[in-house]
Design a protein around this motif. Structure first.
Motif, PDB file in Angstrom:
ATOM      1  N   THR A   1     -30.064  31.806 112.229  1.00 10.56           N
ATOM      2  CA  THR A   1     -30.665  31.676 110.895  1.00 10.56           C
ATOM      3  C   THR A   1     -31.744  32.738 110.655  1.00 10.56           C
ATOM      4  OG1 THR A   1     -30.228  29.307 110.956  1.00 10.56           O
ATOM      5  CG2 THR A   1     -31.788  30.056 109.299  1.00 10.56           C
TER       6      THR A   1
ATOM      7  N   LEU B   1     -31.203  40.646  94.834  1.00  7.27           N
ATOM      8  CA  LEU B   1     -32.562  40.441  95.338  1.00  7.27           C
ATOM      9  C   LEU B   1     -32.470  39.769  96.698  1.00  7.27           C
ATOM     10  CD1 LEU B   1     -34.220  39.142  92.083  1.00  7.27           C
ATOM     11  CD2 LEU B   1     -35.039  41.095  93.398  1.00  7.27           C
TER      12      LEU B   1
ATOM     13  N   LYS C   1     -31.860  29.416  92.599  1.00  6.53           N
ATOM     14  CA  LYS C   1     -31.184  29.889  91.381  1.00  6.53           C
ATOM     15  C   LYS C   1     -30.916  28.738  90.427  1.00  6.53           C
ATOM     16  CE  LYS C   1     -30.538  33.793  93.643  1.00  6.53           C
ATOM     17  NZ  LYS C   1     -31.491  34.888  93.477  1.00  6.53           N
TER      18      LYS C   1
ATOM     19  N   ASP D   1     -44.491  41.576  96.745  1.00  5.18           N
ATOM     20  CA  ASP D   1     -44.419  40.503  97.742  1.00  5.18           C
ATOM     21  C   ASP D   1     -43.359  40.760  98.820  1.00  5.18           C
ATOM     22  OD1 ASP D   1     -42.055  40.137  96.429  1.00  5.18           O
ATOM     23  OD2 ASP D   1     -42.381  38.042  95.915  1.00  5.18           O
TER      24      ASP D   1
ATOM     25  N   ASP E   1     -42.267  31.724  99.424  1.00  4.09           N
ATOM     26  CA  ASP E   1     -42.644  33.096  99.072  1.00  4.09           C
ATOM     27  C   ASP E   1     -42.976  33.225  97.590  1.00  4.09           C
ATOM     28  OD1 ASP E   1     -39.349  34.359  99.318  1.00  4.09           O
ATOM     29  OD2 ASP E   1     -40.615  34.589  97.540  1.00  4.09           O
ATOM     30  N   ALA E   2     -43.849  34.169  97.331  1.00  2.00           N
ATOM     31  CA  ALA E   2     -44.504  34.250  96.024  1.00  2.00           C
ATOM     32  C   ALA E   2     -43.506  34.492  94.889  1.00  2.00           C
ATOM     33  CB  ALA E   2     -45.554  35.356  96.051  1.00  2.00           C
ATOM     34  N   HIS E   3     -42.513  35.344  95.142  1.00  2.00           N
ATOM     35  CA  HIS E   3     -41.554  35.662  94.083  1.00  2.00           C
ATOM     36  C   HIS E   3     -40.748  34.424  93.688  1.00  2.00           C
ATOM     37  CE1 HIS E   3     -38.514  37.817  91.789  1.00  2.00           C
ATOM     38  NE2 HIS E   3     -37.587  37.195  92.497  1.00  2.00           N
ATOM     39  N   ARG E   4     -40.287  33.717  94.712  1.00  2.00           N
ATOM     40  CA  ARG E   4     -39.485  32.526  94.427  1.00  2.00           C
ATOM     41  C   ARG E   4     -40.305  31.453  93.720  1.00  2.00           C
ATOM     42  NH1 ARG E   4     -36.418  33.167 100.101  1.00  2.00           N
ATOM     43  NH2 ARG E   4     -34.363  33.669  99.262  1.00  2.00           N
TER      44      ARG E   4
ATOM     45  N   ASN F   1     -31.068  30.101  99.330  1.00  2.00           N
ATOM     46  CA  ASN F   1     -31.085  31.008  98.172  1.00  2.00           C
ATOM     47  C   ASN F   1     -30.530  30.336  96.933  1.00  2.00           C
ATOM     48  OD1 ASN F   1     -32.142  33.398  99.090  1.00  2.00           O
ATOM     49  ND2 ASN F   1     -30.176  34.204  99.777  1.00  2.00           N
ATOM     50  N   ASN F   2     -29.394  29.659  97.103  1.00  2.49           N
ATOM     51  CA  ASN F   2     -28.719  29.036  95.961  1.00  2.49           C
ATOM     52  C   ASN F   2     -29.606  28.002  95.271  1.00  2.49           C
ATOM     53  OD1 ASN F   2     -26.371  30.512  96.182  1.00  2.49           O
ATOM     54  ND2 ASN F   2     -25.268  28.968  97.373  1.00  2.49           N
TER      55      ASN F   2
ATOM     56  N   PHE G   1     -33.124  25.338 106.824  1.00  2.00           N
ATOM     57  CA  PHE G   1     -32.009  25.413 105.881  1.00  2.00           C
ATOM     58  C   PHE G   1     -31.133  26.600 106.249  1.00  2.00           C
ATOM     59  CE2 PHE G   1     -35.405  23.365 103.568  1.00  2.00           C
ATOM     60  CZ  PHE G   1     -34.765  22.352 102.853  1.00  2.00           C
ATOM     61  N   ALA G   2     -29.830  26.484 105.938  1.00  2.55           N
ATOM     62  CA  ALA G   2     -28.968  27.650 106.072  1.00  2.55           C
ATOM     63  C   ALA G   2     -29.334  28.625 104.946  1.00  2.55           C
ATOM     64  CB  ALA G   2     -27.511  27.233 105.959  1.00  2.55           C
ATOM     65  N   ASP G   3     -29.270  29.927 105.265  1.00  2.00           N
ATOM     66  CA  ASP G   3     -29.786  30.955 104.355  1.00  2.00           C
ATOM     67  C   ASP G   3     -29.167  30.933 102.951  1.00  2.00           C
ATOM     68  OD1 ASP G   3     -31.638  32.139 106.099  1.00  2.00           O
ATOM     69  OD2 ASP G   3     -30.075  33.306 107.079  1.00  2.00           O
ATOM     70  N   ILE G   4     -27.826  30.847 102.882  1.00  2.69           N
ATOM     71  CA  ILE G   4     -27.187  30.973 101.562  1.00  2.69           C
ATOM     72  C   ILE G   4     -27.542  29.768 100.690  1.00  2.69           C
ATOM     73  CG2 ILE G   4     -25.014  31.280 100.296  1.00  2.69           C
ATOM     74  CD1 ILE G   4     -23.778  32.477 102.811  1.00  2.69           C
TER      75      ILE G   4
ATOM     76  N   GLY H   1     -22.125  36.562 102.551  1.00  2.00           N
ATOM     77  CA  GLY H   1     -21.695  35.676 101.480  1.00  2.00           C
ATOM     78  C   GLY H   1     -22.842  35.372 100.542  1.00  2.00           C
TER      79      GLY H   1
ATOM     80  N   HIS I   1     -25.183  38.010  89.313  1.00  2.00           N
ATOM     81  CA  HIS I   1     -26.213  39.047  89.412  1.00  2.00           C
ATOM     82  C   HIS I   1     -25.601  40.389  89.820  1.00  2.00           C
ATOM     83  CE1 HIS I   1     -29.881  41.088  90.825  1.00  2.00           C
ATOM     84  NE2 HIS I   1     -30.575  40.195  90.137  1.00  2.00           N
TER      85      HIS I   1
ATOM     86  N   GLN J   1     -40.558  44.903  95.686  1.00  2.00           N
ATOM     87  CA  GLN J   1     -41.658  44.278  94.947  1.00  2.00           C
ATOM     88  C   GLN J   1     -42.876  44.131  95.840  1.00  2.00           C
ATOM     89  OE1 GLN J   1     -40.314  40.571  93.301  1.00  2.00           O
ATOM     90  NE2 GLN J   1     -38.514  41.492  92.365  1.00  2.00           N
TER      91      GLN J   1
ATOM     92  N   ASP K   1     -33.217  35.604  87.271  1.00  2.00           N
ATOM     93  CA  ASP K   1     -33.263  36.860  88.047  1.00  2.00           C
ATOM     94  C   ASP K   1     -32.580  38.022  87.341  1.00  2.00           C
ATOM     95  OD1 ASP K   1     -34.583  35.997  90.259  1.00  2.00           O
ATOM     96  OD2 ASP K   1     -32.774  35.534  91.416  1.00  2.00           O
TER      97      ASP K   1
ATOM     98  N   SER L   1     -24.472  32.259  91.393  1.00  2.00           N
ATOM     99  CA  SER L   1     -25.518  32.922  90.594  1.00  2.00           C
ATOM    100  C   SER L   1     -25.701  34.358  91.052  1.00  2.00           C
ATOM    101  CB  SER L   1     -26.851  32.188  90.723  1.00  2.00           C
ATOM    102  OG  SER L   1     -26.758  30.891  90.198  1.00  2.00           O
ATOM    103  N   GLU L   2     -25.589  34.567  92.357  1.00  2.00           N
ATOM    104  CA  GLU L   2     -25.712  35.926  92.888  1.00  2.00           C
ATOM    105  C   GLU L   2     -24.477  36.769  92.555  1.00  2.00           C
ATOM    106  OE1 GLU L   2     -28.687  35.512  96.671  1.00  2.00           O
ATOM    107  OE2 GLU L   2     -26.710  34.611  96.927  1.00  2.00           O
TER     108      GLU L   2
ATOM    109  N   THR M   1     -40.067  41.294  98.374  1.00  2.00           N
ATOM    110  CA  THR M   1     -38.684  41.047  97.953  1.00  2.00           C
ATOM    111  C   THR M   1     -38.031  42.387  97.598  1.00  2.00           C
ATOM    112  OG1 THR M   1     -39.358  38.919  97.055  1.00  2.00           O
ATOM    113  CG2 THR M   1     -37.220  39.764  96.341  1.00  2.00           C
TER     114      THR M   1
END
Lengths: 469, 201
Positions: A199, A161, B113, A22, B163-166, B109-110, B103-106, A145, A153, A20, B176, A149-150, A24
């Protein structure tokens, strides 16, 4: 000349479906592992929206978190656990997803069975609704992991994404000394960089000590990359990788095998590839590790002591040490080898493979589990169990007083009946020593399988090197 | 998913590093097959005694924070397990926004959503916001996603990045999966190319 690329860059770029404006990215997912705990809401979402699983042939499901490790032919006693497993069985049937039933010899922990079946292959993108998916990176795949929701997806679209990750390389130079295992290597790394050290990064493990490791040992290292906060851990594929995979049920055969190996050989990072972050450790300096607190970064050599909060100048860190010591029921400056234990757990996706059982049996042979200790050995899969029994490891362990169980996640997170009672202390080969992880109020010390067996026969945390025959 | 535009709510201070997802929702509550109803179990081991009674010292049990919509916490919030039950439990409790230095990455992301906004701030900003959160019933923060600002009780504002998408998805409550399914033809052609290049995959 093209810009030198890392292993991660190569896999990432070859899986881009769309980018995308941006930045993503929509990336394609080659393999999706599914288990009973993080999938019910995803399947429910599909049903509500009238969607199908796009590629059931790239998906593999198994129940592992809730399954009993005692005789399971009578089913699961706990209602909620049973309903969760039954829900998975209903969903895989309805959506046509391949599934290893609880009584199938191929059943086991998702991260053990993927590699075992050759479902996991180099150069692939692999996901699962479980943070320890990082394990599969040992094969030179990008494995991480995801949340539920993913999961939904990926089931619906076979894509995900994602924002691009940064590259980090952790090099372990030299050879590890006797008594030091891959578990000690990864615990030492986490001790050095901390639980948020990775991270936003994908970590590539490199160096002689990593190259020298078997696939089982490499999986242990990659498995705990998540405990260093990284999105994924990976190791470049080599002859050790190909040797392990050749002939596995789901690995390519014949001409396709040759073609695949040829491609896999192009995956290692190019000479001159750059990393956003680099860390170097000397293998010779690593001593068997043990955690003292409630975060995997709370780790010391077994020859060390618990920390003294009074010596910490940062007030936040001091409070955190005090909180951990209090939860763990330990005084400052306690030598680790003086810490008495009640239970031992050998197993999990970190250390439930055949080599881990061999290492435990080697220590157990001719010794007895201490009277104050209950020691559990839970193979990572039915096939690991079968192999261990063929090698006579179960007999050695049982003779020494270990409790030999059926495969599953078991006391790593205590969702089944295997758990610590409040205040009980455990030497565990699992991956997390969080408060209550192995049962509310339980106290966990993370160690290697050899160190866990040493603790079992000593009745307290012990330096496996002192027990060497 | 519910839209996230602006909220004005009490911020609860959680002055701890490495608040992991096992703390946010212990494993005994992961046996559910639903997304809802986890709010009463959020932070269960820190929040309740073994007999089920509340621990009065735990921040979310204090009268002034029982209706908190924001959590302000130290480094590495949400580390550990990938369980989406963590944001489900927070949301079901009423938490719509978490502010931390990392924050931890996962987990990060969660959150997106599920219509929860995780905000990263600097250590200095966090100290100020933590002080604000400790002001009890005056600990009200105003989060404005459109303008990317946190309004403090003093009237000052703290800007944040996202970020713009989020941001777009949160502001509009977008799913999504629906968006990705519109790209089905791109996925089809990728699969064809992949089949030719790596037939074993």
């Amino acid at each position: 000349m093209a810009t030198p690329r890392t292993l991660f860059d190569k896999i990432w770029q070859s899986h881009l479906v769309d980018v995308q404006e941006d930045g993503t990215c929509l990336i394609y997912i080659d393999r999706h592992l599914v288990h009973e705990v993080t999938s019910p809401q995803a399947f429910e979402g599909l049903k509500l929206a009238g969607r199908k699983v796009r590629r059931p042939d790239l998906t593999l499901a198994v129940a592992d978190h809730n399954v009993p490790t005692t005789d399971r032919s009578k089913g699961i006693e706990d209602d909620e656990s049973r309903i969760q497993v039954e829900t998975l069985e209903k969903n895989v049937k309805e959506f046509g997803v391949p599934y290893f039933p609880v009584m199938d010899v191929r059943q086991g922990i998702v991260h053990i069975i993927g590699p075992e079946q050759g479902f996991t292959l180099p150069g692939m993108t692999i996901v699962c609704g479980d943070s320890h998916t990082a394990t599969h990176g040992a094969f030179g795949s990008l494995a991480f992991g995801i949340g539920t929701s993913e999961v939904e997806h990926v089931l619906a679209t076979q894509t995900l994404l994602q924002a691009p990750a940064k590259n980090m390389r952790i090099t372990v130079e030299g050879k590890v000394p006797a008594g030091v295992t891959s578990k000690d290597v990864i615990l030492a790394i986490i001790g050095k960089i901390g639980t948020a050290g990775g991270t936003g990064h994908v970590v590539e493990f490199a160096g002689e000590a990593i190259r020298d490791m078997s696939m089982e040992a490499r999986m242990t290292v990659c498995n705990m990359t998540i405990e260093a906060g990284a999105r994924a851990g990976m190791i470049a594929p080599d002859e050790t990788t190909f040797e392990y995979l050749k002939g596995r049920p789901m690995a390519p055969k014949g001409g396709e095998w040759e073609l695949a190996v040829e491609y896999w050989k192009t995956l290692p990072s190019d000479e001159g590839a750059t990393y956003d972050k680099e860390v170097v450790l000397r293998a010779e300096e690593i001593i068997p590790q043990v955690t003292w607190g409630t975060s995997p970064q709370d780790v010391v050599p077994v020859t060390g002591r618990t920390p003294d909060p009074a010596a910490e100048t940062d007030p936040g860190k001091r409070a955190s040490i005090e909180r951990s010591l209090s939860y763990m029921g330990l005084a400052p400056n306690t030598p680790m080898t003086e810490v008495k234990i009640d239970k031992v757990f050998i197993g999990s996706c970190t250390n439930g493979r055949i080599e881990d059982i061999r290492a435990a049996a080697a220590v157990a042979k001719g010794r007895k589990v201490a009277a104050n200790v209950h020691a559990l050995v839970v193979p990572g899969s039915g096939l690991v169990k079968e192999q261990a029994e063929r090698e006579g490891l179960d007999a050695i362990l049982k003779e020494a007083g270990f409790d030999w169980r059926e495969p599953g996640c078991s006391m790593c997170l205590a969702m089944n009946a295997d758990k610590l009672e409040p205040g009980e202390r455990c030497a565990s080969t699992s991956n997390r020593n969080f408060q209550g992880r192995q049962g509310p109020g339980g106290r966990t010390h993370l160690v290697s399988p050899a160190m866990a067996a040493a603790a079992a026969v000593s009745g307290h945390l012990a330096d496996v090197r002192d027990l060497a025959n | 998913m519910e839209k996230f535009t602006q909220i004005r709510g009490t911020a609860a201070p959680m002055d701890m590093i490495n608040i992991d997802t096992d703390m946010i929702i212990p494993k005994q509550y992961l046996k559910t097959i639903k997304r809802t109803g986890l709010g009463k179990h959020a932070f269960a081991e820190m929040r309740y005694n073994a007999d089920g009674s509340e621990k009065p010292d735990f921040v979310l049990n204090k009268p002034q924070y029982r209706n908190a919509q924001v959590i302000v916490a130290e480094d590495n919030f949400g580390c550990g397990s990938s369980r989406e039950h963590a944001p489900w439990a927070l949301l079901d409790f009423g938490i719509k926004c978490v502010i931390s230095t990392s924050f931890a990455d996962i987990f990060y992301n969660n959150c997106f959503k599920n219509g929860i906004l995780p905000i990263k701030v600097t250590h200095e900003q966090l100290r100020e916001l933590m002080d604000d959160a400790k002001k009890g019933s005056n600990a009200v923060l105003e989060i404005d996603l459109e303008n990317q600002t946190i309004g403090r009780p003093s009237g000052e504002t703290v800007p944040f990045e996202i970020d713009a998408h989020r941001k777009h998805c949160l502001l509009n409550g977008l799913d999504d999966i629906g968006l990705t399914m519109e790209k089905a033809s791109k996925i089809d052609s990728f699969e064809e190319k992949r089949k030719a290049a790596a037939p074993w995959a």
